[in-house]
Design an enzyme around this catalytic site. Structure first.
Site, PDB file in Angstrom:
ATOM      1  N   SER A  11       0.638  -1.133   0.133  1.00  0.00           N
ATOM      2  CA  SER A  11      -0.042   0.074   0.035  1.00  0.00           C
ATOM      3  C   SER A  11       0.990   1.422   0.034  1.00  0.00           C
ATOM      4  O   SER A  11       1.809   1.471   1.153  1.00  0.00           O
ATOM      5  CB  SER A  11      -0.827   0.011   1.090  1.00  0.00           C
ATOM      6  OG  SER A  11      -1.650   1.240   1.329  1.00  0.00           O
ATOM      7  N   HIS A  36      -1.080  -1.533  -4.507  1.00  0.00           N
ATOM      8  CA  HIS A  36      -2.426  -0.748  -3.687  1.00  0.00           C
ATOM      9  C   HIS A  36      -2.647   0.638  -3.663  1.00  0.00           C
ATOM     10  O   HIS A  36      -1.776   1.148  -2.704  1.00  0.00           O
ATOM     11  CB  HIS A  36      -2.598  -1.582  -2.523  1.00  0.00           C
ATOM     12  CG  HIS A  36      -3.907  -1.476  -1.965  1.00  0.00           C
ATOM     13  ND1 HIS A  36      -5.058  -2.330  -2.245  1.00  0.00           N
ATOM     14  CD2 HIS A  36      -4.662  -0.624  -1.020  1.00  0.00           C
ATOM     15  CE1 HIS A  36      -5.997  -1.829  -1.748  1.00  0.00           C
ATOM     16  NE2 HIS A  36      -5.673  -0.931  -0.801  1.00  0.00           N
ATOM     17  N   ASP A  38      -4.781   3.568  -2.648  1.00  0.00           N
ATOM     18  CA  ASP A  38      -5.846   3.807  -1.599  1.00  0.00           C
ATOM     19  C   ASP A  38      -6.449   5.465  -2.254  1.00  0.00           C
ATOM     20  O   ASP A  38      -5.523   6.256  -1.969  1.00  0.00           O
ATOM     21  CB  ASP A  38      -5.664   4.026  -0.161  1.00  0.00           C
ATOM     22  CG  ASP A  38      -5.388   2.596   0.225  1.00  0.00           C
ATOM     23  OD1 ASP A  38      -6.398   1.816   0.077  1.00  0.00           O
ATOM     24  OD2 ASP A  38      -4.450   2.399   0.948  1.00  0.00           O
ATOM     25  N   MET A  40      -8.836   8.336  -2.087  1.00  0.00           N
ATOM     26  CA  MET A  40      -9.754   8.938  -0.738  1.00  0.00           C
ATOM     27  C   MET A  40     -10.063  10.342  -1.314  1.00  0.00           C
ATOM     28  O   MET A  40      -9.038  11.027  -2.128  1.00  0.00           O
ATOM     29  CB  MET A  40      -8.913   8.998   0.570  1.00  0.00           C
ATOM     30  CG  MET A  40      -8.437   7.723   0.930  1.00  0.00           C
ATOM     31  SD  MET A  40      -7.614   7.773   2.400  1.00  0.00           S
ATOM     32  CE  MET A  40      -6.674   6.335   2.510  1.00  0.00           C
ATOM     33  N   HIS A  70      -8.390   1.167  -4.944  1.00  0.00           N
ATOM     34  CA  HIS A  70      -9.376   0.694  -3.719  1.00  0.00           C
ATOM     35  C   HIS A  70     -10.080   2.338  -3.535  1.00  0.00           C
ATOM     36  O   HIS A  70      -9.287   3.308  -3.206  1.00  0.00           O
ATOM     37  CB  HIS A  70      -8.863   0.380  -2.432  1.00  0.00           C
ATOM     38  CG  HIS A  70      -9.935   0.396  -1.395  1.00  0.00           C
ATOM     39  ND1 HIS A  70      -9.247   0.364   0.071  1.00  0.00           N
ATOM     40  CD2 HIS A  70     -11.152   0.623  -1.296  1.00  0.00           C
ATOM     41  CE1 HIS A  70     -10.401   0.323   0.534  1.00  0.00           C
ATOM     42  NE2 HIS A  70     -11.568   0.539   0.028  1.00  0.00           N
ATOM     43  N   MET A  72     -12.295   4.793  -2.284  1.00  0.00           N
ATOM     44  CA  MET A  72     -12.753   5.048  -0.919  1.00  0.00           C
ATOM     45  C   MET A  72     -13.327   6.625  -1.245  1.00  0.00           C
ATOM     46  O   MET A  72     -12.897   7.623  -0.794  1.00  0.00           O
ATOM     47  CB  MET A  72     -11.943   5.354   0.280  1.00  0.00           C
ATOM     48  CG  MET A  72     -11.494   3.809   0.687  1.00  0.00           C
ATOM     49  SD  MET A  72     -10.337   3.688   1.884  1.00  0.00           S
ATOM     50  CE  MET A  72      -9.029   3.777   0.993  1.00  0.00           C
ATOM     51  N   MET A 142     -12.067  -4.790   4.768  1.00  0.00           N
ATOM     52  CA  MET A 142     -11.352  -3.807   5.698  1.00  0.00           C
ATOM     53  C   MET A 142     -11.296  -4.376   6.996  1.00  0.00           C
ATOM     54  O   MET A 142     -12.086  -4.538   7.460  1.00  0.00           O
ATOM     55  CB  MET A 142     -12.097  -2.282   5.595  1.00  0.00           C
ATOM     56  CG  MET A 142     -11.960  -1.766   4.347  1.00  0.00           C
ATOM     57  SD  MET A 142     -10.266  -1.716   3.449  1.00  0.00           S
ATOM     58  CE  MET A 142      -9.505  -0.422   4.941  1.00  0.00           C
ATOM     59  N   PHE A 148      -6.889   5.919   7.186  1.00  0.00           N
ATOM     60  CA  PHE A 148      -5.344   6.225   7.534  1.00  0.00           C
ATOM     61  C   PHE A 148      -4.701   4.792   7.650  1.00  0.00           C
ATOM     62  O   PHE A 148      -5.466   3.887   8.009  1.00  0.00           O
ATOM     63  CB  PHE A 148      -5.334   6.854   8.874  1.00  0.00           C
ATOM     64  CG  PHE A 148      -5.888   8.308   8.934  1.00  0.00           C
ATOM     65  CD1 PHE A 148      -5.301   9.350   8.459  1.00  0.00           C
ATOM     66  CD2 PHE A 148      -7.196   8.560   9.184  1.00  0.00           C
ATOM     67  CE1 PHE A 148      -5.930  10.621   8.350  1.00  0.00           C
ATOM     68  CE2 PHE A 148      -7.804   9.827   9.031  1.00  0.00           C
ATOM     69  CZ  PHE A 148      -7.189  10.987   8.812  1.00  0.00           C
ATOM     70  N   GLY A 149      -3.302   4.893   7.357  1.00  0.00           N
ATOM     71  CA  GLY A 149      -2.509   3.856   7.623  1.00  0.00           C
ATOM     72  C   GLY A 149      -2.073   3.560   9.072  1.00  0.00           C
ATOM     73  O   GLY A 149      -2.154   4.606   9.880  1.00  0.00           O
ATOM     74  N   ASP A 180      -7.352  -5.763   4.414  1.00  0.00           N
ATOM     75  CA  ASP A 180      -6.619  -4.660   4.458  1.00  0.00           C
ATOM     76  C   ASP A 180      -6.621  -3.874   5.844  1.00  0.00           C
ATOM     77  O   ASP A 180      -7.707  -3.508   6.267  1.00  0.00           O
ATOM     78  CB  ASP A 180      -6.921  -3.454   3.134  1.00  0.00           C
ATOM     79  CG  ASP A 180      -6.387  -2.250   3.077  1.00  0.00           C
ATOM     80  OD1 ASP A 180      -5.364  -1.984   4.072  1.00  0.00           O
ATOM     81  OD2 ASP A 180      -6.717  -1.507   2.370  1.00  0.00           O
ATOM     82  N   GLY A 182      -3.705  -3.306   9.110  1.00  0.00           N
ATOM     83  CA  GLY A 182      -2.929  -4.005  10.353  1.00  0.00           C
ATOM     84  C   GLY A 182      -2.051  -5.109  10.151  1.00  0.00           C
ATOM     85  O   GLY A 182      -1.812  -5.813  10.857  1.00  0.00           O
TER      86      GLY A 182
END
Length: 223
Positions: A11, A36, A38, A40, A70, A72, A142, A148-149, A180, A182
């Site tokens: 990511s 990946h 993200d 947003m 992805h 979002m 998810m 947030f990462g 996705d 943790g």
């Protein structure tokens, strides 16, 4: 050597934003399977990242990479999907809460020759998938709240992974289950035991000084 039955997706949300080309190249060079993205919009989630122009530039630099987009964002429209498709997306997933006609959008994505997926927030139940199996290439679960990462995996979300795996098996559907949130070497084996096959890894990969060693640690944990 036995072919591995999993994919590691790096990511770029956790990469060095001032040196993304360098970090993506290093990720691909050491053997990350998927990159990946993200995406947003500061509305669906409280952050803003990575427009289609950025993806297009990355596709030009890395023509053979698998780019997993992805979305979002809300609303998810055909125009947005088309922009990312034209920019070079290999996979596109979106959240059903952000799309009025989910089945139609999945069909639209597949008709462009792109893998289509549904992304499920931690509190989104998977029962809706039973009406969409023929339009799905993958499901993105998810395991943290999106935006947030660096977050820790929510344990209850792993049961959802096994539920989806059982639902797909009952319908004789062969789809990928992506997780996705943790994911790291200390828990990736446990997560895989619930049925996940694609693992989005952010800070546990891009946040390390030795990315080759970080990927090797993930592979070893899954071996």
């Amino acid at each position: 050597m036995k072919e591995k039955n999993f994919l590691i997706a790096g990511s770029i949300l956790s990469a060095d934003l001032l040196n993304l080309e360098r970090d993506v190249k290093e990720a691909l060079d050491v053997g990350v399977d998927v990159i990946h993205f993200d995406v947003m919009d500061y509305h669906f989630v409280p952050n803003m990242t990575f427009g289609p122009a950025f993806l297009k530039a990355m596709r030009k630099k890395f023509p053979n990479a698998v780019f997993d987009v992805h979305l979002m964002v809300t609303p998810v429209t055909e125009n947005i999907v088309d922009d990312y498709a034209k920019a070079g997306a290999s996979w596109i997933s979106f959240h059903p809460e952000a799309c009025v006609h989910t089945e139609r959008m999945l069909t639209h994505i597949q008709e462009m020759g792109i893998k289509a997926g549904i992304a499920l927030n931690p509190s989104t139940p998977p029962q809706m998938l039973r009406y969409l199996w023929d339009k799905l290439d993958f499901v993105l679960v998810m395991t943290v709240n999106p935006g947030f990462g660096g977050q820790s995996t929510i344990p209850a979300t792993l049961t959802k992974v096994s539920d989806i795996k059982a639902m797909a098996k009952a319908e004789n559907r062969d789809i990928l289950i992506e997780v996705d949130g943790g994911v790291k070497s200390s828990n990736i084996k446990e997560i895989s035991s619930f049925g996940a096959e694609v693992f989005v890894v952010g800070s546990a990969f891009f946040g390390t000084a030795d990315k080759k060693a970080a990927l090797s640690s993930l592979h070893s944990a899954l071996a």
